[in-house]
Design a protein around this motif. Structure first.
Motif, short mmCIF file in Angstrom:
data_model
loop_
_atom_site.label_atom_id
_atom_site.label_comp_id
_atom_site.label_asym_id
_atom_site.label_seq_id
_atom_site.Cartn_x
_atom_site.Cartn_y
_atom_site.Cartn_z
N GLU A 138 62.94 -103.51 38.45
CA GLU A 138 62.38 -102.35 39.16
C GLU A 138 63.40 -101.94 40.22
O GLU A 138 63.82 -102.76 41.02
CB GLU A 138 61.07 -102.76 39.80
CG GLU A 138 60.32 -101.65 40.46
CD GLU A 138 58.99 -102.15 41.00
OE1 GLU A 138 58.92 -102.40 42.22
OE2 GLU A 138 58.05 -102.32 40.21
N ILE A 139 63.81 -100.66 40.20
CA ILE A 139 64.91 -100.21 41.04
C ILE A 139 64.48 -99.08 41.96
O ILE A 139 63.86 -98.12 41.50
CB ILE A 139 66.09 -99.72 40.16
CG1 ILE A 139 66.47 -100.80 39.16
CG2 ILE A 139 67.27 -99.31 41.01
CD1 ILE A 139 67.27 -100.29 38.00
N ASN A 180 62.45 -108.40 38.30
CA ASN A 180 63.49 -108.41 39.31
C ASN A 180 63.43 -107.08 40.06
O ASN A 180 62.98 -106.08 39.52
CB ASN A 180 64.86 -108.62 38.68
CG ASN A 180 64.95 -109.96 37.98
OD1 ASN A 180 64.31 -110.91 38.38
ND2 ASN A 180 65.73 -110.02 36.92
N GLU A 181 63.90 -107.06 41.30
CA GLU A 181 63.89 -105.85 42.11
C GLU A 181 65.29 -105.59 42.64
O GLU A 181 66.03 -106.52 42.95
CB GLU A 181 62.93 -106.00 43.29
CG GLU A 181 61.49 -106.22 42.88
CD GLU A 181 60.59 -106.46 44.08
OE1 GLU A 181 61.06 -106.39 45.22
OE2 GLU A 181 59.40 -106.73 43.85
N ALA A 182 65.63 -104.29 42.74
CA ALA A 182 66.96 -103.93 43.23
C ALA A 182 66.91 -102.58 43.93
O ALA A 182 65.96 -101.80 43.76
CB ALA A 182 67.96 -103.88 42.09
N ARG A 183 67.95 -102.29 44.69
CA ARG A 183 68.13 -100.98 45.32
C ARG A 183 69.49 -100.47 44.87
O ARG A 183 70.49 -101.17 45.03
CB ARG A 183 68.06 -101.08 46.82
CG ARG A 183 68.47 -99.77 47.50
CD ARG A 183 68.15 -99.77 48.94
NE ARG A 183 66.75 -99.33 49.05
CZ ARG A 183 65.98 -99.60 50.06
NH1 ARG A 183 66.42 -100.30 51.08
NH2 ARG A 183 64.75 -99.17 50.10
N PHE A 184 69.51 -99.29 44.28
CA PHE A 184 70.76 -98.67 43.82
C PHE A 184 71.21 -97.67 44.86
O PHE A 184 70.47 -96.79 45.25
CB PHE A 184 70.56 -98.00 42.46
CG PHE A 184 71.82 -97.39 41.92
CD1 PHE A 184 72.82 -98.22 41.43
CD2 PHE A 184 71.99 -96.04 41.88
CE1 PHE A 184 73.98 -97.67 40.92
CE2 PHE A 184 73.15 -95.48 41.38
CZ PHE A 184 74.14 -96.30 40.89
N LYS A 185 72.45 -97.82 45.32
CA LYS A 185 72.99 -96.94 46.36
C LYS A 185 74.03 -96.02 45.78
O LYS A 185 74.77 -96.35 44.92
CB LYS A 185 73.60 -97.75 47.49
CG LYS A 185 72.57 -98.63 48.16
CD LYS A 185 73.22 -99.49 49.20
CE LYS A 185 72.19 -100.46 49.77
NZ LYS A 185 72.73 -101.36 50.72
N TRP A 202 73.21 -96.25 32.55
CA TRP A 202 73.63 -97.65 32.63
C TRP A 202 74.21 -97.82 34.02
O TRP A 202 75.08 -97.06 34.42
CB TRP A 202 74.70 -97.95 31.59
CG TRP A 202 74.20 -97.96 30.18
CD1 TRP A 202 74.17 -96.91 29.33
CD2 TRP A 202 73.64 -99.05 29.48
NE1 TRP A 202 73.64 -97.27 28.13
CE2 TRP A 202 73.31 -98.60 28.19
CE3 TRP A 202 73.40 -100.39 29.81
CZ2 TRP A 202 72.74 -99.44 27.24
CZ3 TRP A 202 72.84 -101.20 28.84
CH2 TRP A 202 72.51 -100.74 27.58
N ILE A 203 73.72 -98.79 34.78
CA ILE A 203 74.20 -98.99 36.15
C ILE A 203 74.57 -100.46 36.36
O ILE A 203 74.12 -101.33 35.61
CB ILE A 203 73.17 -98.54 37.20
CG1 ILE A 203 71.86 -99.31 37.05
CG2 ILE A 203 72.92 -97.04 37.11
CD1 ILE A 203 70.86 -99.05 38.15
N ILE A 204 75.38 -100.70 37.37
CA ILE A 204 75.73 -102.07 37.77
C ILE A 204 75.08 -102.34 39.11
O ILE A 204 75.26 -101.58 40.06
CB ILE A 204 77.26 -102.23 37.87
CG1 ILE A 204 77.90 -102.04 36.49
CG2 ILE A 204 77.61 -103.61 38.44
CD1 ILE A 204 79.40 -102.02 36.51
N LEU A 205 74.32 -103.43 39.17
CA LEU A 205 73.62 -103.81 40.40
C LEU A 205 74.26 -105.08 40.96
O LEU A 205 74.33 -106.10 40.28
CB LEU A 205 72.14 -104.06 40.11
CG LEU A 205 71.36 -102.86 39.60
CD1 LEU A 205 70.00 -103.29 39.09
CD2 LEU A 205 71.24 -101.81 40.69
N ASP A 206 74.73 -104.98 42.18
CA ASP A 206 75.33 -106.13 42.84
C ASP A 206 74.34 -106.89 43.71
O ASP A 206 74.53 -108.06 44.00
CB ASP A 206 76.50 -105.69 43.72
CG ASP A 206 77.63 -105.09 42.90
OD1 ASP A 206 77.88 -105.60 41.79
OD2 ASP A 206 78.24 -104.12 43.36
#
Length: 50
Positions: A21-22, A45-50, A32-36
């Motif tokens: 979940e982003i 899983n949780e992420a924030r895309f900047k 398609w993105i890359i999450l660091d």
């Protein structure tokens, strides 16, 4: 791969096919993105895309 947007969150799968979940201020649906930076959870899983 970011599959869809639902309730202000973007949903997709990571490279191991775990649900993620982003949060993003950009429209990333279908990308398609890359999450660091992400947080591993039990259900997803949780992420924030900047």
């Amino acid at each position: 791969m970011v599959e869809q947007e639902k309730n202000g969150k973007y949903l997709g799968l990571d490279q191991f096919f775990n649900q993620i979940e982003i949060d993003s201020s950009e429209d990333i649906e279908g990308d398609w993105i890359i999450l660091d930076d992400f947080k591993v959870g039990i259900k997803n899983n949780e992420a924030r895309f900047k």
